[in-house]
Design an enzyme around this catalytic site. Structure first.
Site, PDB file in Angstrom:
ATOM      1  N   HIS A  52       0.844  -1.207   0.000  1.00 53.42           N
ATOM      2  CA  HIS A  52       0.000   0.000   0.000  1.00 53.42           C
ATOM      3  C   HIS A  52       0.877   1.254   0.000  1.00 53.42           C
ATOM      4  CE1 HIS A  52      -3.483   2.493   1.593  1.00 53.42           C
ATOM      5  NE2 HIS A  52      -2.453   3.225   1.959  1.00 53.42           N
ATOM      6  N   GLU A  53       1.874   1.286   0.880  1.00 49.47           N
ATOM      7  CA  GLU A  53       2.746   2.463   0.973  1.00 49.47           C
ATOM      8  C   GLU A  53       3.602   2.627  -0.283  1.00 49.47           C
ATOM      9  OE1 GLU A  53       2.356   4.649   3.224  1.00 49.47           O
ATOM     10  OE2 GLU A  53       0.956   3.433   4.390  1.00 49.47           O
TER      11      GLU A  53
ATOM     12  N   HIS B 132       1.742   4.566  -2.878  1.00 48.70           N
ATOM     13  CA  HIS B 132       1.914   6.018  -2.725  1.00 48.70           C
ATOM     14  C   HIS B 132       3.281   6.460  -3.254  1.00 48.70           C
ATOM     15  CE1 HIS B 132      -1.727   6.420  -0.471  1.00 48.70           C
ATOM     16  NE2 HIS B 132      -1.301   5.760   0.584  1.00 48.70           N
TER      17      HIS B 132
ATOM     18  N   ASP C 252      -5.875   8.515   3.711  1.00 49.28           N
ATOM     19  CA  ASP C 252      -5.817   8.879   2.296  1.00 49.28           C
ATOM     20  C   ASP C 252      -7.071   9.619   1.854  1.00 49.28           C
ATOM     21  OD1 ASP C 252      -3.349   7.581   2.123  1.00 49.28           O
ATOM     22  OD2 ASP C 252      -4.295   5.666   1.669  1.00 49.28           O
TER      23      ASP C 252
END
Length: 361
Positions: free
Chosen positions: A59-60, A63, A162
């Site tokens: 997930h990170e 980004h 987010d």
């Protein structure tokens, strides 16, 4: 981040794990072992947590890699018990870019959940949701459900999730950036109050989430306001001009004398009118504890450091202070050291300017 260990590096981005994350894994392992006194249960519980946080890391990276497309570097990713933290040097200035960066993380979890669903469908491994629990049910299906939960949680329109950044990006397409941040932060703090109220009567964990959201929203609003207030003002108007320097040949004892004699915490190290490094207070204290005061400054100072020019805008200095693991930036003019700028210095400058404007009004 202190108390963190480096796991490795992917795509030029270092991944760290905080010691508290290991405590979480240990707690989960023990909580699974106690009911049955089974090592297999303990391994299964800790394995699920590790798999879950593997999804958090991806997930990170969603980004980070999206931000990289817009020329924004990610300093590192750190695993914490509350999730992962990707430290971007800055958020995109263009709202649509911020929207895509914020959306990329939940999108990764959607893809993971979709792939797991396809696998379960092909292997006939889907079970009724009523049979799933935190520690019960098929491993893969629980992982799929948790990824969907991460999507929903991160899309809550409140900082620092987010969803809060996505909301700010949408609003910034229609209004000034600082105003958009204030509106999004206000909504986020309203959601925090709602979570806190519900948590009082249902799940105490919601109280923790409410505090997390309230603080995150307030910090985001303060940062945006400070960034806006610093726009268009040169560093030369706010820099500290009364400062002391060190030589690379000086001992740490000399740095201690200067700290105790004044309020300066970090010191440029100058040789032949050139800034060769910066001695940070944190590095000084660590060296004093391990090596004593006779060590030369040259062995402790940081040789990789950020600079700003006196003609740069304060907004640039603010961004570099946020991006670097430091508290002080040397200010140059025509190749000479002419001042210092710190985050505290910028805060004082804003306070003074606000007071002056209030008097004029």
């Amino acid at each position: 981040m202190r108390w963190s260990w480096r796991l490795g590096e992917v795509a030029g981005i270092a991944v760290y794990v905080h010691v508290t994350f290991l405590v979480l894994v240990g707690w989960v392992a023990v909580s699974h072992w106690l009911p049955e006194r089974s090592i297999a249960a303990a391994l299964a519980g800790s394995g699920f947590i590790l798999a879950l946080f593997g999804c958090v890391v991806l997930h990170e990276f969603g980004h980070a890699l999206t931000a990289k497309r817009y020329g924004i570097r990610t300093r590192d990713i750190t695993l914490l018990p509350i999730g992962g933290v990707a430290r971007l040097e800055r958020m995109p200035d263009v709202p649509i870019q911020e929207l895509w960066v914020a959306l990329a993380g939940p999108a990764v979890n959607v893809v993971i959940a979709g792939l797991l669903f396809v696998w379960l469908a092909l292997t006939s491994g889907l079970e009724p949701l009523s049979q799933l629990g935190v520690a019960t049910g098929p491993f893969v299906q629980r992982l799929m459900v948790v990824n969907l939960f991460l999507v929903g949680f991160n899309l809550i329109p409140a900082f620092p999730m987010d969803g809060g950044r996505m909301l700010r990006a949408f609003l910034a397409m229609r209004m000034e950036y600082t105003r958009a941040t204030q509106v999004a932060a206000g909504l986020g703090q309203g959601i925090a109050v709602l979570f806190g109220f519900i948590g009082l009567f249902t799940n105490p964990f919601l109280l923790f989430i409410a505090l997390f959201v309230w603080i995150g929203a307030g910090q985001e609003a303060s940062m945006a306001q400070m960034k806006s207030a610093l726009g268009g003002i040169p560093v030369g108007r706010a820099m500290l001009t009364d400062f002391r320097t060190l030589s690379a040949r000086d001992s740490l004892a000399r740095a201690v004398e200067l700290i105790l004699a004044g309020s300066q915490q970090d010191f440029p190290v100058v040789e032949d009118d050139r800034v060769e490094g910066v001695l940070m207070r944190s590095d000084l204290l660590a060296a004093l504890a391990s090596r004593g005061q006779v060590v030369p400054v040259a062995e402790v100072m940081r040789r990789n450091f950020y600079l700003v020019d006196s003609s740069d805008m304060l907004e640039t200095a603010f961004a570099r202070l946020q991006a670097c693991d430091c508290h002080t930036l040397p200010v140059m003019h025509d190749g000479r050291l002419v001042g210092l700028v710190t985050m505290e210095n910028l805060g004082e400058f804003i306070s003074i300017q606000t007071a002056i404007k209030a008097k004029v009004a």
